[in-house]
Design a protein around this motif. Structure first.
Motif, PDB file in Angstrom:
ATOM      1  N   ILE A  68       7.700  45.930  60.721  1.00  0.00           N
ATOM      2  CA  ILE A  68       8.253  45.912  59.354  1.00  0.00           C
ATOM      3  C   ILE A  68       8.321  44.444  58.933  1.00  0.00           C
ATOM      4  O   ILE A  68       9.145  43.677  59.440  1.00  0.00           O
ATOM      5  N   THR A  69       7.455  44.035  58.045  1.00  0.00           N
ATOM      6  CA  THR A  69       7.346  42.643  57.612  1.00  0.00           C
ATOM      7  C   THR A  69       7.937  42.484  56.216  1.00  0.00           C
ATOM      8  O   THR A  69       7.630  43.268  55.310  1.00  0.00           O
ATOM      9  N   VAL A  70       8.786  41.474  56.055  1.00  0.00           N
ATOM     10  CA  VAL A  70       9.439  41.220  54.766  1.00  0.00           C
ATOM     11  C   VAL A  70       9.088  39.820  54.295  1.00  0.00           C
ATOM     12  O   VAL A  70       9.141  38.853  55.069  1.00  0.00           O
ATOM     13  N   THR A  71       8.749  39.689  53.018  1.00  0.00           N
ATOM     14  CA  THR A  71       8.457  38.396  52.390  1.00  0.00           C
ATOM     15  C   THR A  71       9.483  38.155  51.296  1.00  0.00           C
ATOM     16  O   THR A  71       9.691  39.011  50.427  1.00  0.00           O
ATOM     17  N   ASP A  72      10.128  36.978  51.333  1.00  0.00           N
ATOM     18  CA  ASP A  72      11.178  36.677  50.364  1.00  0.00           C
ATOM     19  C   ASP A  72      11.240  35.164  50.136  1.00  0.00           C
ATOM     20  O   ASP A  72      10.723  34.383  50.944  1.00  0.00           O
ATOM     21  N   THR A  73      11.904  34.779  49.044  1.00  0.00           N
ATOM     22  CA  THR A  73      12.049  33.345  48.755  1.00  0.00           C
ATOM     23  C   THR A  73      13.154  32.710  49.591  1.00  0.00           C
ATOM     24  O   THR A  73      13.286  31.488  49.604  1.00  0.00           O
ATOM     25  N   ASN A  74      13.946  33.536  50.278  1.00  0.00           N
ATOM     26  CA  ASN A  74      15.015  33.029  51.138  1.00  0.00           C
ATOM     27  C   ASN A  74      14.747  33.483  52.573  1.00  0.00           C
ATOM     28  O   ASN A  74      14.668  34.693  52.835  1.00  0.00           O
ATOM     29  N   PRO A  75      14.610  32.551  53.527  1.00  0.00           N
ATOM     30  CA  PRO A  75      14.257  32.966  54.900  1.00  0.00           C
ATOM     31  C   PRO A  75      15.350  33.804  55.572  1.00  0.00           C
ATOM     32  O   PRO A  75      15.038  34.728  56.330  1.00  0.00           O
ATOM     33  N   THR A  76      16.612  33.481  55.279  1.00  0.00           N
ATOM     34  CA  THR A  76      17.707  34.253  55.872  1.00  0.00           C
ATOM     35  C   THR A  76      17.743  35.670  55.307  1.00  0.00           C
ATOM     36  O   THR A  76      17.930  36.652  56.037  1.00  0.00           O
ATOM     37  N   ARG A  77      17.556  35.770  53.988  1.00  0.00           N
ATOM     38  CA  ARG A  77      17.558  37.083  53.353  1.00  0.00           C
ATOM     39  C   ARG A  77      16.382  37.926  53.837  1.00  0.00           C
ATOM     40  O   ARG A  77      16.500  39.151  54.005  1.00  0.00           O
ATOM     41  N   ALA A  78      15.241  37.293  54.070  1.00  0.00           N
ATOM     42  CA  ALA A  78      14.073  38.036  54.576  1.00  0.00           C
ATOM     43  C   ALA A  78      14.388  38.662  55.937  1.00  0.00           C
ATOM     44  O   ALA A  78      14.057  39.836  56.184  1.00  0.00           O
ATOM     45  N   ALA A  79      15.038  37.908  56.815  1.00  0.00           N
ATOM     46  CA  ALA A  79      15.393  38.447  58.137  1.00  0.00           C
ATOM     47  C   ALA A  79      16.428  39.558  58.006  1.00  0.00           C
ATOM     48  O   ALA A  79      16.336  40.585  58.706  1.00  0.00           O
ATOM     49  N   ASP A  80      17.405  39.372  57.112  1.00  0.00           N
ATOM     50  CA  ASP A  80      18.434  40.417  56.911  1.00  0.00           C
ATOM     51  C   ASP A  80      17.825  41.712  56.397  1.00  0.00           C
ATOM     52  O   ASP A  80      18.195  42.808  56.836  1.00  0.00           O
ATOM     53  N   ILE A  81      16.898  41.602  55.455  1.00  0.00           N
ATOM     54  CA  ILE A  81      16.257  42.811  54.893  1.00  0.00           C
ATOM     55  C   ILE A  81      15.452  43.542  55.975  1.00  0.00           C
ATOM     56  O   ILE A  81      15.511  44.776  56.086  1.00  0.00           O
ATOM     57  N   ALA A  82      14.695  42.765  56.771  1.00  0.00           N
ATOM     58  CA  ALA A  82      13.877  43.401  57.819  1.00  0.00           C
ATOM     59  C   ALA A  82      14.756  44.132  58.839  1.00  0.00           C
ATOM     60  O   ALA A  82      14.489  45.295  59.193  1.00  0.00           O
ATOM     61  N   ASN A  83      15.817  43.467  59.311  1.00  0.00           N
ATOM     62  CA  ASN A  83      16.676  44.082  60.332  1.00  0.00           C
ATOM     63  C   ASN A  83      17.478  45.253  59.766  1.00  0.00           C
ATOM     64  O   ASN A  83      17.657  46.285  60.430  1.00  0.00           O
ATOM     65  N   THR A  84      17.962  45.115  58.530  1.00  0.00           N
ATOM     66  CA  THR A  84      18.746  46.194  57.907  1.00  0.00           C
ATOM     67  C   THR A  84      17.868  47.400  57.607  1.00  0.00           C
ATOM     68  O   THR A  84      18.309  48.560  57.767  1.00  0.00           O
ATOM     69  N   THR A  85      16.628  47.141  57.173  1.00  0.00           N
ATOM     70  CA  THR A  85      15.704  48.256  56.898  1.00  0.00           C
ATOM     71  C   THR A  85      15.432  49.045  58.176  1.00  0.00           C
ATOM     72  O   THR A  85      15.439  50.292  58.171  1.00  0.00           O
ATOM     73  N   ALA A  86      15.204  48.345  59.270  1.00  0.00           N
ATOM     74  CA  ALA A  86      14.980  49.039  60.544  1.00  0.00           C
ATOM     75  C   ALA A  86      16.219  49.826  60.958  1.00  0.00           C
ATOM     76  O   ALA A  86      16.114  50.982  61.426  1.00  0.00           O
ATOM     77  N   LYS A  87      17.393  49.231  60.795  1.00  0.00           N
ATOM     78  CA  LYS A  87      18.637  49.904  61.206  1.00  0.00           C
ATOM     79  C   LYS A  87      18.885  51.167  60.373  1.00  0.00           C
ATOM     80  O   LYS A  87      19.217  52.245  60.916  1.00  0.00           O
ATOM     81  N   VAL A  88      18.711  51.018  59.050  1.00  0.00           N
ATOM     82  CA  VAL A  88      18.945  52.169  58.160  1.00  0.00           C
ATOM     83  C   VAL A  88      17.932  53.276  58.435  1.00  0.00           C
ATOM     84  O   VAL A  88      18.271  54.475  58.444  1.00  0.00           O
ATOM     85  N   PHE A  89      16.674  52.883  58.680  1.00  0.00           N
ATOM     86  CA  PHE A  89      15.640  53.876  58.973  1.00  0.00           C
ATOM     87  C   PHE A  89      15.998  54.673  60.237  1.00  0.00           C
ATOM     88  O   PHE A  89      15.877  55.916  60.275  1.00  0.00           O
ATOM     89  N   ILE A  90      16.450  53.970  61.268  1.00  0.00           N
ATOM     90  CA  ILE A  90      16.823  54.657  62.526  1.00  0.00           C
ATOM     91  C   ILE A  90      18.021  55.573  62.293  1.00  0.00           C
ATOM     92  O   ILE A  90      18.111  56.660  62.889  1.00  0.00           O
ATOM     93  N   GLU A  91      18.940  55.191  61.418  1.00  0.00           N
ATOM     94  CA  GLU A  91      20.114  56.021  61.120  1.00  0.00           C
ATOM     95  C   GLU A  91      19.751  57.249  60.292  1.00  0.00           C
ATOM     96  O   GLU A  91      20.323  58.340  60.484  1.00  0.00           O
ATOM     97  N   GLU A  92      18.823  57.084  59.332  1.00  0.00           N
ATOM     98  CA  GLU A  92      18.524  58.154  58.382  1.00  0.00           C
ATOM     99  C   GLU A  92      17.447  59.127  58.850  1.00  0.00           C
ATOM    100  O   GLU A  92      17.430  60.282  58.428  1.00  0.00           O
TER     101      GLU A  92
END
Length: 241
Positions: free
Chosen positions: A114-138
């Motif tokens: 799951i690759t995320v591209t964003d203008t903020n490097p911290t936000r890009a990592a948060d989106i990638a990790n949160t997307t994986a977590k939510v996907f595993i939960e849902e």
């Protein structure tokens, strides 16, 4: 003097003439270089590249290829992304967020990136990790499938993936200014029909120049005075001995 020596002398004379022409109006090159560099700087700042940062998280989906492809599609579905937006309090829509996420299998394995591209490097990592977590939960609620786990979390990548061309534009503008200035100098010189050297006199009048009168200026006068002073000093020394 043989033919090759004639060619070498003619080449040296031509290079000297070119240098003389450029040196005479070197201010034009300087002005053009400064103006072009300033224009390049303003253009590069007006069209400054926004840095983009990319990072990825890997998950393992233990399923057959066809079923795994179906699960991959759900990663970017509105059900998952709306929850990601709420958790991270993002100011974007699910469709906009989906545009910044790329999902794909690695070499037809069960590992999904799951690759995320964003203008903020911290936000890009948060989106990638949160997307994986939510996907595993849902995914158990959506498909009744539970064999998904995180292989490696996304890290903050401080290096932008897009190149900043600002310095290249400024350097190119500087070089263009120099070339344009030199070109203008030679254009002005080619349109100037005035006689500038003995060679021009011989070419126009068809006669050989036997002598010339030096231009009298302060520099030449001082040089002559210094030469005379040296001669006088040398004469007194010889007489003393």
């Amino acid at each position: 003097m043989n033919h090759f020596q004639d060619q070498r002398v003619a080449k040296e004379i031509n290079l000297k003439d070119l240098f003389r022409v450029i040196k005479k109006r070197i201010w034009i090159v300087i002005v053009f270089a400064v103006i072009a560099t300033a224009a390049g700087w303003f253009y590069s700042n007006a069209n400054k590249t926004v840095p983009l940062y990319e990072t990825s998280t890997n998950i393992i989906i233990n399923a057959e290829t066809g079923y795994r492809n179906t699960l991959q599609v759900i990663i970017k579905d509105t059900i998952v992304l709306e929850k990601v937006i709420r958790e991270l309090e993002l100011q974007s829509s699910p469709s906009s967020l989906a545009g910044s996420i790329n999902v794909g299998s690695i070499d037809d394995t069960q590992v999904v990136k799951i690759t995320v591209t964003d203008t903020n490097p911290t936000r890009a990592a948060d989106i990638a990790n949160t997307t994986a977590k939510v996907f595993i939960e849902e995914i158990p609620n959506i498909m009744g499938f539970e064999d998904v786990r995180v292989l490696s979390e996304a890290k903050i990548n401080p290096i932008p993936i897009n190149e900043d061309n600002q310095n290249k534009i400024i350097i190119a503008a500087f070089i263009f200014g120099i070339i344009a200035g030199i070109g203008l100098i030679f254009l002005i010189d080619s349109l100037d029909d005035s006689i500038k050297s003995e060679k021009d006199i011989e070419s126009v009048l068809g006669i050989q120049v036997l002598g010339s009168v030096s231009k009298i200026n302060k520099k030449n006068v001082n040089k002559r005075k210094n030469r005379q002073t040296k001669l006088e000093f040398r004469g007194e020394t010889i007489g003393f001995k």
